[in-house]
Write a protein that holds these residues in place. Structure first.
Motif, PDB file in Angstrom:
ATOM      1  N   VAL A   8       0.744  -1.245   0.280  1.00  0.00           N
ATOM      2  CA  VAL A   8       0.074   0.043   0.012  1.00  0.00           C
ATOM      3  C   VAL A   8       1.134   1.425   0.104  1.00  0.00           C
ATOM      4  O   VAL A   8       0.414   2.357  -0.388  1.00  0.00           O
ATOM      5  CB  VAL A   8      -1.059  -0.034   1.136  1.00  0.00           C
ATOM      6  N   LYS A  53       3.483   1.831   2.951  1.00  0.00           N
ATOM      7  CA  LYS A  53       3.878   1.925   4.085  1.00  0.00           C
ATOM      8  C   LYS A  53       5.122   2.553   4.178  1.00  0.00           C
ATOM      9  O   LYS A  53       5.731   3.642   4.787  1.00  0.00           O
ATOM     10  CB  LYS A  53       3.770   0.814   5.097  1.00  0.00           C
ATOM     11  N   THR A  54       6.039   1.876   3.461  1.00  0.00           N
ATOM     12  CA  THR A  54       7.634   2.193   3.613  1.00  0.00           C
ATOM     13  C   THR A  54       7.780   3.486   3.006  1.00  0.00           C
ATOM     14  O   THR A  54       8.438   4.405   3.529  1.00  0.00           O
ATOM     15  CB  THR A  54       8.605   1.001   2.906  1.00  0.00           C
ATOM     16  N   GLY A  88       2.561  10.607  -5.557  1.00  0.00           N
ATOM     17  CA  GLY A  88       3.817  10.190  -6.428  1.00  0.00           C
ATOM     18  C   GLY A  88       4.665   9.322  -5.504  1.00  0.00           C
ATOM     19  O   GLY A  88       4.492   9.126  -4.327  1.00  0.00           O
TER      20      GLY A  88
HETATM   21  P1  GDP Z   1       4.862  -1.194   1.703  1.00  0.00           P
HETATM   22  O1  GDP Z   1       4.456  -2.724   1.086  1.00  0.00           O
HETATM   23  O2  GDP Z   1       3.349  -0.814   1.992  1.00  0.00           O
HETATM   24  O3  GDP Z   1       5.666  -0.695   2.390  1.00  0.00           O
HETATM   25  O4  GDP Z   1       4.622  -0.447   0.237  1.00  0.00           O
HETATM   26  P2  GDP Z   1       5.917   0.365  -0.489  1.00  0.00           P
HETATM   27  O5  GDP Z   1       6.239   1.413   0.188  1.00  0.00           O
HETATM   28  O6  GDP Z   1       7.050  -0.408  -0.871  1.00  0.00           O
HETATM   29  O7  GDP Z   1       5.225   0.852  -2.090  1.00  0.00           O
HETATM   30  C1  GDP Z   1       4.578   0.025  -2.865  1.00  0.00           C
HETATM   31  C2  GDP Z   1       4.592   0.688  -4.305  1.00  0.00           C
HETATM   32  O8  GDP Z   1       3.888   1.800  -4.044  1.00  0.00           O
HETATM   33  C3  GDP Z   1       6.173   1.246  -4.664  1.00  0.00           C
HETATM   34  O9  GDP Z   1       6.281   1.127  -5.958  1.00  0.00           O
HETATM   35  C4  GDP Z   1       5.843   2.819  -4.307  1.00  0.00           C
HETATM   36  O10 GDP Z   1       6.706   3.434  -5.041  1.00  0.00           O
HETATM   37  C5  GDP Z   1       4.517   2.952  -4.660  1.00  0.00           C
HETATM   38  N1  GDP Z   1       3.905   4.132  -3.949  1.00  0.00           N
HETATM   39  C6  GDP Z   1       3.837   4.453  -2.586  1.00  0.00           C
HETATM   40  N2  GDP Z   1       3.106   5.435  -2.430  1.00  0.00           N
HETATM   41  C7  GDP Z   1       2.648   6.026  -3.760  1.00  0.00           C
HETATM   42  C8  GDP Z   1       2.078   7.362  -4.250  1.00  0.00           C
HETATM   43  O11 GDP Z   1       1.523   7.960  -3.341  1.00  0.00           O
HETATM   44  N3  GDP Z   1       2.096   7.346  -5.472  1.00  0.00           N
HETATM   45  C9  GDP Z   1       2.292   6.509  -6.415  1.00  0.00           C
HETATM   46  N4  GDP Z   1       2.206   6.792  -7.791  1.00  0.00           N
HETATM   47  N5  GDP Z   1       3.115   5.371  -6.040  1.00  0.00           N
HETATM   48  C10 GDP Z   1       3.280   5.140  -4.536  1.00  0.00           C
END
Ligand code: GDP
Length: 304
Positions: A115, A117-118, A284
């Motif tokens: 989603v 988070k990181t 973004g």
């Molecule tokens: P986590 O598994 O919840 O920690 O998710 P990540 O932080 O790894 O994000 C998953 C993907 O979503 C990555 O490719 C990020 O670059 C993308 N992402 C996160 N926030 C946004 C946002 O606001 N806009 C867009 N377009 N991509 C995002």
């Protein structure tokens, strides 16, 4: 956050959500306000993932407004719609990201894998460090080494310290160690990036509760539990969201990926159906693409 949410800032990232409302307004031009106007609007709100209950409530309130204002032309409905959306969102009074100055404040970021988070933790770290705060990032997903690696690579890029535990270790004890270190280092803000695996859901919720309990051993430290939700999943994301709000007491939502979706109306559904304020929106992938959520700016960018 890194950016203030003036309307023009949001126009572009909200472009895909905004387009159907633009088309609606073109259709409304030089037409009388009639049942077709209302049907069109209902359809557009549902397409934007506002959801049935919120759409119905919004339309009822808008009909009242239109009646009181004596509106006859469809065109004149647009400013009323913008005001109604702003008012609906104003029902959540507290969008502040809380801290306890003079000690290390802790924000937990929770949500399912993928989603954002990181990314959101890193964006927050960057913004707060740029304001002169001492920030510590904590990788509390000891299950997936890749998750901690990703946080570390963000930390390198933005110049913020990252703490991680041993692979397979107890996430709560990683957090405990991190909070002790934070106290010793005079850290202002500790951002804890948690695990989000959903196939072992019950374990995950227990793990998050345990992390929460550990943080609560440090009096007044826990000031935010931010649920990170991916806007592109729309209504589907709300079901999972409820599991988190039930388990860990969420204080705010960070709604990510609003730049890549036509489902921007989900903001309204999130607040109405979860009863939790949207505090941040992700627009973004870069560090600066996090915006403090502002109802009036959002309403203007969506339908103004
Ligand atoms: P986590 O598994 O919840 O920690 O998710 P990540 O932080 O790894 O994000 C998953 C993907 O979503 C990555 O490719 C990020 O670059 C993308 N992402 C996160 N926030 C946004 C946002 O606001 N806009 C867009 N377009 N991509 C995002």
């Amino acid at each position: 956050m890194s950016r203030s949410a003036s309307d023009s800032d949001l126009d572009e990232p909200l472009g895909r959500s905004r387009a159907p409302f633009r088309r609606l307004r073109e259709r409304w031009h030089a037409r009388h306000l009639d049942e077709e106007t209302w049907d069109d609007l209902e359809e557009t709100l549902l397409l934007a993932d506002v959801g049935m209950p919120t759409t119905t409530r919004l339309l009822d309130a808008l009909r009242d407004r239109a009646r009181h204002a004596g509106i006859r032309d469809a065109d004149d409905l647009a400013p009323l719609l913008e005001a109604e959306i702003t008012d609906e969102l104003a029902e959540q009074p507290d969008r502040v990201l809380h801290t306890n100055p003079g000690q290390a404040s802790v924000w937990l970021l929770v949500g399912v894998n993928g989603v954002g988070k990181t990314t959101t933790a890193a964006k927050l770290a960057d913004a707060h460090q740029k304001r002169g705060e001492r920030v510590l990032l904590v990788a509390a997903d000891t299950f997936r080494a890749a998750a901690a690696d990703q946080l570390e690579s963000w930390g390198d890029r933005i110049g913020v310290a990252v703490l991680r535990g041993q692979e397979g270790g107890d996430p709560a004890s990683v957090v405990f160690d991190a909070l002790q270190a934070a106290g010793a280092r005079g850290v202002d803000l500790v951002l804890v990036d948690t695990a989000g695996r959903m196939h072992t859901k019950r374990n995950l919720m227990e793990e998050l509760k345990k992390i929460r309990r550990v943080v609560e051993r440090f009096p007044e430290a826990l000031t935010e539990v931010l649920l990170v939700l991916d806007a592109t999943t729309g209504q589907n994301g709300l079901v999972q969201a409820r599991e988190f709000t039930d388990a860990v007491g969420v204080t705010g939502v960070a709604l990510t990926k609003l730049d890549g979706t036509a489902k921007g109306g989900i903001v309204l559904a999130v607040e109405a159906e979860l009863g939790v304020p949207v505090k941040l929106i992700g627009v973004g992938e870069s560090a600066a693409d996090l915006v403090a959520f502002d109802p009036a700016a959002f309403a203007a960018a969506l339908v103004g």
